[in-house]
Motif scaffolding. Structure first.
Motif, PDB file in Angstrom:
ATOM      1  N   THR A   1      92.892 192.613  41.647  1.00 51.25           N
ATOM      2  CA  THR A   1      91.875 191.837  40.952  1.00 51.25           C
ATOM      3  C   THR A   1      92.245 191.714  39.479  1.00 51.25           C
ATOM      4  OG1 THR A   1      89.481 191.514  40.727  1.00 51.25           O
ATOM      5  CG2 THR A   1      90.317 193.751  40.370  1.00 51.25           C
ATOM      6  N   TRP A   2      91.387 191.045  38.739  1.00 56.07           N
ATOM      7  CA  TRP A   2      91.620 190.801  37.318  1.00 56.07           C
ATOM      8  C   TRP A   2      90.565 191.489  36.477  1.00 56.07           C
ATOM      9  CZ3 TRP A   2      96.056 188.681  35.885  1.00 56.07           C
ATOM     10  CH2 TRP A   2      96.770 187.964  36.847  1.00 56.07           C
ATOM     11  N   ARG A   3      90.992 192.115  35.407  1.00 57.92           N
ATOM     12  CA  ARG A   3      90.106 192.655  34.380  1.00 57.92           C
ATOM     13  C   ARG A   3      90.106 191.634  33.251  1.00 57.92           C
ATOM     14  NH1 ARG A   3      92.294 198.090  33.002  1.00 57.92           N
ATOM     15  NH2 ARG A   3      91.453 198.566  35.059  1.00 57.92           N
TER      16      ARG A   3
ATOM     17  N   TRP B   1      94.278 182.812  42.510  1.00 58.70           N
ATOM     18  CA  TRP B   1      92.892 182.678  42.080  1.00 58.70           C
ATOM     19  C   TRP B   1      92.838 182.447  40.574  1.00 58.70           C
ATOM     20  CZ3 TRP B   1      89.739 185.006  38.579  1.00 58.70           C
ATOM     21  CH2 TRP B   1      88.400 184.630  38.624  1.00 58.70           C
ATOM     22  N   LEU B   2      93.582 183.239  39.806  1.00 54.05           N
ATOM     23  CA  LEU B   2      93.561 183.065  38.350  1.00 54.05           C
ATOM     24  C   LEU B   2      94.118 181.698  37.966  1.00 54.05           C
ATOM     25  CD1 LEU B   2      92.812 184.509  35.692  1.00 54.05           C
ATOM     26  CD2 LEU B   2      95.231 185.081  35.487  1.00 54.05           C
ATOM     27  N   GLY B   3      95.161 181.266  38.665  1.00 52.83           N
ATOM     28  CA  GLY B   3      95.734 179.952  38.389  1.00 52.83           C
ATOM     29  C   GLY B   3      94.751 178.818  38.610  1.00 52.83           C
TER      30      GLY B   3
ATOM     31  N   LEU C   1      87.263 180.398  33.141  1.00 52.38           N
ATOM     32  CA  LEU C   1      87.126 181.696  32.486  1.00 52.38           C
ATOM     33  C   LEU C   1      87.213 181.553  30.971  1.00 52.38           C
ATOM     34  CD1 LEU C   1      89.378 183.795  34.889  1.00 52.38           C
ATOM     35  CD2 LEU C   1      86.872 183.832  34.770  1.00 52.38           C
ATOM     36  N   LEU C   2      88.152 180.752  30.512  1.00 55.04           N
ATOM     37  CA  LEU C   2      88.321 180.508  29.079  1.00 55.04           C
ATOM     38  C   LEU C   2      87.075 179.850  28.491  1.00 55.04           C
ATOM     39  CD1 LEU C   2      90.422 180.799  26.815  1.00 55.04           C
ATOM     40  CD2 LEU C   2      91.250 178.520  27.422  1.00 55.04           C
ATOM     41  N   GLU C   3      86.552 178.847  29.179  1.00 53.33           N
ATOM     42  CA  GLU C   3      85.344 178.154  28.718  1.00 53.33           C
ATOM     43  C   GLU C   3      84.137 179.086  28.648  1.00 53.33           C
ATOM     44  OE1 GLU C   3      84.883 174.941  31.474  1.00 53.33           O
ATOM     45  OE2 GLU C   3      86.546 173.792  30.602  1.00 53.33           O
TER      46      GLU C   3
ATOM     47  N   SER D   1      91.615 186.685  27.746  1.00 55.23           N
ATOM     48  CA  SER D   1      92.817 187.180  28.414  1.00 55.23           C
ATOM     49  C   SER D   1      92.421 187.902  29.692  1.00 55.23           C
ATOM     50  CB  SER D   1      93.618 188.108  27.490  1.00 55.23           C
ATOM     51  OG  SER D   1      92.845 189.226  27.114  1.00 55.23           O
ATOM     52  N   ALA D   2      93.427 188.199  30.510  1.00 52.39           N
ATOM     53  CA  ALA D   2      93.184 188.868  31.790  1.00 52.39           C
ATOM     54  C   ALA D   2      94.328 189.837  32.075  1.00 52.39           C
ATOM     55  CB  ALA D   2      93.073 187.851  32.916  1.00 52.39           C
TER      56      ALA D   2
END
Length: 75
Positions: A9-11, A41-43, A49-51, A56-57
């Motif tokens: 997953t992403w933090r 998923w992040l791509g 997420l930025l908006e 950062s992740a």
């Protein structure tokens, strides 16, 4: 969020580098079974997420940092 030892997953981080709770941004970051799924998923979601305030992740597997943090802004 508790991540299973083999879950990917992403933090998320704010512009100061502090960890951000995805719920505070109104997003749900999934726990994936494979690194490629988490990266895909992040791509697909980095702009959203930025908006919403993430800057950062960091990719994590369980409690282990795999890489990051990396900026979400297009360079």
């Amino acid at each position: 969020m508790t991540v299973p030892a083999n879950g990917w997953t992403w933090r998320l981080h704010d512009p100061t580098g502090g960890v951000v709770d995805p719920d505070d941004l109104g997003v749900a970051v999934p726990v994936e079974d494979a690194q490629a799924e988490a990266e895909s998923w992040l791509g697909e979601h980095w702009r959203e997420l930025l908006e919403r305030g993430a800057a950062s992740a960091t990719l994590v597997r369980g409690d282990t940092v795999v890489y990051g943090p990396m900026g979400l802004a297009a360079s």
